[in-house]
Scaffold this active site. Structure first.
Site, PDB file in Angstrom:
ATOM      1  N   ASP A  89      -3.487   4.419  -1.990  1.00  0.00           N
ATOM      2  CA  ASP A  89      -4.571   4.757  -1.001  1.00  0.00           C
ATOM      3  C   ASP A  89      -4.415   6.493  -0.772  1.00  0.00           C
ATOM      4  OD1 ASP A  89      -6.121   4.944   1.253  1.00  0.00           O
ATOM      5  OD2 ASP A  89      -4.391   4.245   2.761  1.00  0.00           O
ATOM      6  N   LYS A 115       0.815  -1.271   0.049  1.00  0.00           N
ATOM      7  CA  LYS A 115       0.067  -0.021   0.001  1.00  0.00           C
ATOM      8  C   LYS A 115       0.775   1.152   0.032  1.00  0.00           C
ATOM      9  CE  LYS A 115      -2.215   2.150   3.669  1.00  0.00           C
ATOM     10  NZ  LYS A 115      -2.552   3.077   3.849  1.00  0.00           N
ATOM     11  N   THR A 168     -11.708   4.924  10.699  1.00  0.00           N
ATOM     12  CA  THR A 168     -11.759   4.232  12.185  1.00  0.00           C
ATOM     13  C   THR A 168     -11.282   5.099  13.197  1.00  0.00           C
ATOM     14  OG1 THR A 168      -9.489   3.236  11.555  1.00  0.00           O
ATOM     15  CG2 THR A 168     -11.642   1.976  11.380  1.00  0.00           C
ATOM     16  N   LYS A 206      -7.536   8.185  -1.221  1.00  0.00           N
ATOM     17  CA  LYS A 206      -8.814   8.585  -0.763  1.00  0.00           C
ATOM     18  C   LYS A 206      -9.327   9.710  -1.445  1.00  0.00           C
ATOM     19  CE  LYS A 206      -8.014   6.624   3.914  1.00  0.00           C
ATOM     20  NZ  LYS A 206      -6.542   6.014   3.988  1.00  0.00           N
ATOM     21  N   ARG A 258       3.018  -1.234  10.971  1.00  0.00           N
ATOM     22  CA  ARG A 258       4.009  -1.226  11.912  1.00  0.00           C
ATOM     23  C   ARG A 258       4.219  -2.925  12.286  1.00  0.00           C
ATOM     24  NH1 ARG A 258       1.179   3.449  14.949  1.00  0.00           N
ATOM     25  NH2 ARG A 258      -0.603   2.291  13.773  1.00  0.00           N
ATOM     26  N   ASP A 278     -13.875  14.887  -3.678  1.00  0.00           N
ATOM     27  CA  ASP A 278     -14.040  16.268  -4.359  1.00  0.00           C
ATOM     28  C   ASP A 278     -15.166  16.189  -5.244  1.00  0.00           C
ATOM     29  OD1 ASP A 278     -13.400  18.762  -5.479  1.00  0.00           O
ATOM     30  OD2 ASP A 278     -11.305  18.556  -5.101  1.00  0.00           O
TER      31      ASP A 278
HETATM   32  O1  C5P Z   1       0.892   0.537  11.308  1.00  0.00           O
HETATM   33  P1  C5P Z   1      -0.495  -0.083  11.065  1.00  0.00           P
HETATM   34  O2  C5P Z   1      -0.751  -1.538  10.972  1.00  0.00           O
HETATM   35  O3  C5P Z   1      -1.745   0.542  12.212  1.00  0.00           O
HETATM   36  O4  C5P Z   1      -1.005   0.639   9.712  1.00  0.00           O
HETATM   37  C1  C5P Z   1      -2.431   0.570   9.170  1.00  0.00           C
HETATM   38  C2  C5P Z   1      -2.321   1.247   7.884  1.00  0.00           C
HETATM   39  O5  C5P Z   1      -3.875   1.344   7.287  1.00  0.00           O
HETATM   40  C3  C5P Z   1      -1.895   2.796   7.855  1.00  0.00           C
HETATM   41  O6  C5P Z   1      -1.305   2.946   6.794  1.00  0.00           O
HETATM   42  C4  C5P Z   1      -3.157   3.521   8.141  1.00  0.00           C
HETATM   43  O7  C5P Z   1      -3.144   4.791   7.486  1.00  0.00           O
HETATM   44  C5  C5P Z   1      -4.352   2.495   7.355  1.00  0.00           C
HETATM   45  N1  C5P Z   1      -5.649   2.773   7.741  1.00  0.00           N
HETATM   46  C6  C5P Z   1      -5.918   2.700   9.167  1.00  0.00           C
HETATM   47  N2  C5P Z   1      -7.369   2.670   9.362  1.00  0.00           N
HETATM   48  C7  C5P Z   1      -8.193   3.236   8.466  1.00  0.00           C
HETATM   49  C8  C5P Z   1      -7.739   3.422   7.069  1.00  0.00           C
HETATM   50  C9  C5P Z   1      -6.598   3.252   6.792  1.00  0.00           C
HETATM   51  O8  C5P Z   1      -5.114   2.309   9.675  1.00  0.00           O
HETATM   52  N3  C5P Z   1      -9.413   3.370   8.562  1.00  0.00           N
END
Ligand code: C5P
Length: 236
Positions: free
Chosen positions: A62, A35, A122, A64, A214, A67
């Site tokens: 990604d 991603k 979220t 998003k 992460r 507009d």
């Molecule tokens: O590091 P982590 O596993 O928390 O990363 C989750 C990824 O998913 C990040 O790139 C975050 O921006 C993305 N994301 C999220 N919740 C959302 C939409 C996207 O955590 N609702």
């Protein structure tokens, strides 16, 4: 037929950091699906997408988009030339905007990347949604309604929490895709994510793709963490 997969969130600030990370995977038989989000895309531009594609990875871009329909349609037709595998918009842009996005993304030969929509982020709590956005419904009803709008516009699915994937599938059918971040190993750090679950549980609830950042990118051994994630999610 859509292949379920683990998508690694490449939340890096530069091409240099990204390639240092990707080089760890150069001997892997399975090239991870990646991603690319706003940070990396805004830092490096379309060349980062082309370079990662050239290395043989699938890409979820990604960005998003949100507009007016005409602007989103034109932006999507530019993005369609990058030949990514998946991209997204905000469902809050309305059905008209999502239809325009789909039109813009579809190439002359009729092919296009998968197009999905963000329902409610979220990070948005039910309380803030009601008090600041004046949406007088529960957050779950809002997510289901936005998912239904997404389906009505002809898109492929939504981004949601893994804990919401079941209700989205129930409302929109099992072919409607759910792409879910918020995944953590049972013995791992949660960090700033609140509604989390494990790769295996995400699959049981109905996630088609999990987006994992992460737990893989910050692991002492990212390749081992990726393999573990794939094994738990796909049962391979
Ligand atoms: O590091 P982590 O596993 O928390 O990363 C989750 C990824 O998913 C990040 O790139 C975050 O921006 C993305 N994301 C999220 N919740 C959302 C939409 C996207 O955590 N609702």
């Amino acid at each position: 037929m859509i292949q379920n997969d683990v998508i690694i969130a490449c939340d890096f600030k530069s091409a240099e950091d990204t390639f240092r990370f990707l080089d760890l995977f150069k001997d892997e038989e399975r090239k991870p699906f990646l991603k690319i989000g706003m940070e990396l895309y805004y830092a490096e531009g379309p060349s980062i997408v082309r370079e990662i594609k050239r290395r043989g990875h699938k890409i979820f871009l990604d960005l998003k988009l949100h507009d007016i329909p005409n602007t989103v349609k034109k932006a999507m037709s530019v993005l369609s030339r990058l030949d990514v595998d998946m991209t997204n918009v905000h469902a809050a842009g309305t059905i008209d905007m999502m239809k325009a996005a789909l039109e813009g993304l579809t190439r002359e030969d009729g092919t296009r990347p998968l197009l999905i929509a963000v329902t409610q982020l979220t990070s948005t709590s039910e309380e803030r949604m009601q008090q600041e956005l004046l949406i007088n419904a529960s957050i779950n009803d809002t997510i289901v309604k936005y998912a239904q709008n997404t389906k009505a516009a002809g898109l492929n699915g939504v981004v949601c929490s893994p804990l919401e994937a079941g209700m989205v599938k129930e409302a929109c059918g099992k072919e409607f895709l759910t792409i879910t971040p918020g995944v953590r190993f049972a013995d791992g750090e949660v960090g700033d994510q609140v509604r989390v679950t494990t790769p295996a549980r995400a699959r049981e609830i109905g996630s088609d793709f999990i987006v994992v950042g992460r737990p893989i990118t910050a692991a002492a051994d990212p390749v081992a963490a990726y393999r573990r994630c794939v094994a738990e999610f796909l049962g391979e």
